[in-house]
Design a protein around this motif. Structure first.
Motif, mmCIF file in Angstrom:
data_model
loop_
_atom_site.group_PDB
_atom_site.id
_atom_site.type_symbol
_atom_site.label_atom_id
_atom_site.label_comp_id
_atom_site.label_asym_id
_atom_site.label_seq_id
_atom_site.Cartn_x
_atom_site.Cartn_y
_atom_site.Cartn_z
ATOM 1 N N THR A 161 41.870 5.921 -79.177
ATOM 2 C CA THR A 161 42.779 6.282 -78.284
ATOM 3 C C THR A 161 43.366 4.811 -77.622
ATOM 4 O O THR A 161 42.997 3.817 -78.194
ATOM 5 C CB THR A 161 41.967 6.840 -76.865
ATOM 6 N N ARG A 162 44.518 4.971 -76.917
ATOM 7 C CA ARG A 162 45.224 3.866 -76.236
ATOM 8 C C ARG A 162 45.477 4.066 -74.949
ATOM 9 O O ARG A 162 46.301 3.817 -74.303
ATOM 10 C CB ARG A 162 46.750 3.613 -77.231
ATOM 11 N N THR A 163 44.208 4.555 -74.283
ATOM 12 C CA THR A 163 44.134 4.833 -72.828
ATOM 13 C C THR A 163 44.404 3.558 -72.013
ATOM 14 O O THR A 163 45.390 3.766 -70.935
ATOM 15 C CB THR A 163 42.628 5.350 -72.538
ATOM 16 N N PHE A 164 44.141 2.471 -72.460
ATOM 17 C CA PHE A 164 44.285 1.289 -71.526
ATOM 18 C C PHE A 164 45.246 0.175 -72.206
ATOM 19 O O PHE A 164 45.215 -0.889 -71.899
ATOM 20 C CB PHE A 164 42.875 0.581 -71.451
ATOM 21 N N GLU A 165 46.072 0.969 -73.258
ATOM 22 C CA GLU A 165 46.928 -0.057 -73.987
ATOM 23 C C GLU A 165 47.921 -0.747 -73.351
ATOM 24 O O GLU A 165 48.075 -1.862 -73.359
ATOM 25 C CB GLU A 165 47.500 0.695 -74.980
ATOM 26 N N THR A 166 48.549 -0.219 -72.344
ATOM 27 C CA THR A 166 49.637 -0.872 -71.312
ATOM 28 C C THR A 166 48.889 -1.882 -70.500
ATOM 29 O O THR A 166 49.414 -2.965 -70.441
ATOM 30 C CB THR A 166 50.162 0.199 -70.494
ATOM 31 N N PHE A 167 47.861 -1.578 -69.990
ATOM 32 C CA PHE A 167 47.148 -2.466 -69.335
ATOM 33 C C PHE A 167 46.743 -3.588 -69.886
ATOM 34 O O PHE A 167 46.905 -5.009 -69.631
ATOM 35 C CB PHE A 167 45.753 -2.142 -68.634
ATOM 36 N N ILE A 168 46.107 -3.539 -71.034
ATOM 37 C CA ILE A 168 45.739 -4.423 -72.167
ATOM 38 C C ILE A 168 47.042 -5.537 -72.528
ATOM 39 O O ILE A 168 46.646 -6.667 -72.598
ATOM 40 C CB ILE A 168 45.255 -4.117 -73.283
ATOM 41 N N GLN A 169 48.065 -4.963 -72.809
ATOM 42 C CA GLN A 169 49.070 -5.745 -73.225
ATOM 43 C C GLN A 169 49.640 -6.482 -72.287
ATOM 44 O O GLN A 169 50.028 -7.607 -72.458
ATOM 45 C CB GLN A 169 50.247 -4.698 -73.885
ATOM 46 N N GLU A 170 49.799 -6.011 -71.040
ATOM 47 C CA GLU A 170 50.252 -6.881 -69.876
ATOM 48 C C GLU A 170 49.427 -8.119 -69.762
ATOM 49 O O GLU A 170 49.859 -9.076 -69.456
ATOM 50 C CB GLU A 170 50.416 -5.852 -68.504
ATOM 51 N N LYS A 171 48.025 -7.817 -69.640
ATOM 52 C CA LYS A 171 47.245 -8.834 -69.263
ATOM 53 C C LYS A 171 47.109 -9.974 -70.245
ATOM 54 O O LYS A 171 46.885 -10.941 -70.000
ATOM 55 C CB LYS A 171 45.696 -8.207 -68.883
ATOM 56 N N ALA A 172 47.289 -9.354 -71.729
ATOM 57 C CA ALA A 172 47.325 -10.336 -72.790
ATOM 58 C C ALA A 172 48.492 -11.236 -72.764
ATOM 59 O O ALA A 172 48.345 -12.474 -72.866
ATOM 60 C CB ALA A 172 47.352 -9.693 -74.061
ATOM 61 N N ARG A 173 49.687 -10.687 -72.287
ATOM 62 C CA ARG A 173 50.976 -11.456 -72.287
ATOM 63 C C ARG A 173 50.566 -12.421 -71.224
ATOM 64 O O ARG A 173 51.265 -13.542 -71.088
ATOM 65 C CB ARG A 173 51.921 -10.452 -71.949
#
Length: 247
Positions: A161-173
């Motif tokens: 799934t991509r449940t936390f993808e938005t959070f992950i991308q934001e914190k990665a950036r």
């Protein structure tokens, strides 16, 4: 020793550094669960003979834990999973220590536990929700955020799934925005956690200079460390290089 700078990781340079580093590791007295786990993982990622498997298993307690410690149990479980070894007793032990949606109301215990459970094939969405929903300024540190990204991404990958993808991308950036001009994040171990999290999150191109920074900061004897030679920092770096190569 600081090798000449290079735009791309040279295969010959990489081979020499990796070879020297594993030789240095093999000469060390590796005793703690943390060091055994990181060294085992490095050998697994480079597909080398792994004498540390048996040593780590022998350190396991009868209840499936290591030292009755959430972090040691998580580290050991994740390391063994790189060789395809999973102890269901260890997963049960970790799950039994979760209170409400977290482990010890501690970001590190929770992140390590969630990553290890994912490595062992066990989903835990409540713990992931706790990490993402309670992210706060106190956690806004490179190492802490990297561990959170790793835990959430591994859990997402497990469930496809991509449940936390938005959070992950934001914190990665955010982590990338804190990278120094030379490609590192000051400390070797912290930089390794960041690079590994970013690779997992899909930012391979963005960490090429960071991998080069690691290669440029190897000690003459093949070890890494902020000041002196450090077993865990060396094993972590070898794992990072292995992950980068496989990505």
């Amino acid at each position: 020793m600081k090798p000449e700078k290079h735009n791309k990781m040279s295969n010959n340079l990489e081979f020499d550094i990796v070879k020297n580093s594993f030789e240095w590791l093999s000469a060390q007295r590796i005793q703690s669960v943390k060091e055994l786990s990181s060294t085992l993982s490095a050998h697994a990622l480079w597909e080398l003979p792994n004498p540390y498997i048996t040593r780590l298993i022998l350190e396991q307690d009868n209840d499936g834990s290591w030292n009755s410690s959430i972090r040691d149990t998580a580290r050991a479980s994740s390391a063994l999973s790189t060789e395809g070894i999973v102890f269901t007793a260890s997963a049960r032990w970790l799950l039994a220590r979760k209170k409400e949606n977290f482990w010890n109301r501690d970001v590190y215990d929770t992140a390590y536990a969630l990553a290890a459970l994912a490595d062992m094939g066990t989903q835990n969405k409540d713990g992931c929700n706790w990490l993402s929903e309670n992210y706060c300024p106190a956690w806004e540190q490179i190492g802490t955020t990297s561990l959170i990204i790793t835990a959430l991404k591994k859990q997402d990958n497990l469930t496809k799934t991509r449940t936390f993808e938005t959070f992950i991308q934001e914190k990665a950036r955010w982590i990338l925005s804190k990278k120094r001009l030379d490609g590192g994040w000051i400390h070797i171990s912290t930089s390794n956690l960041a690079i590994q999290a970013l690779l997992l999150a899909g930012f391979k191109d963005e960490v090429e200079d960071s991998v080069n920074w690691l290669l440029e900061n190897v000690h003459e004897n093949g070890a890494w460390g902020n000041k002196g030679d450090d077993i865990n920092a060396t094993a972590l770096t070898l794992s990072t290089l292995g992950l980068y190569k496989k990505s």
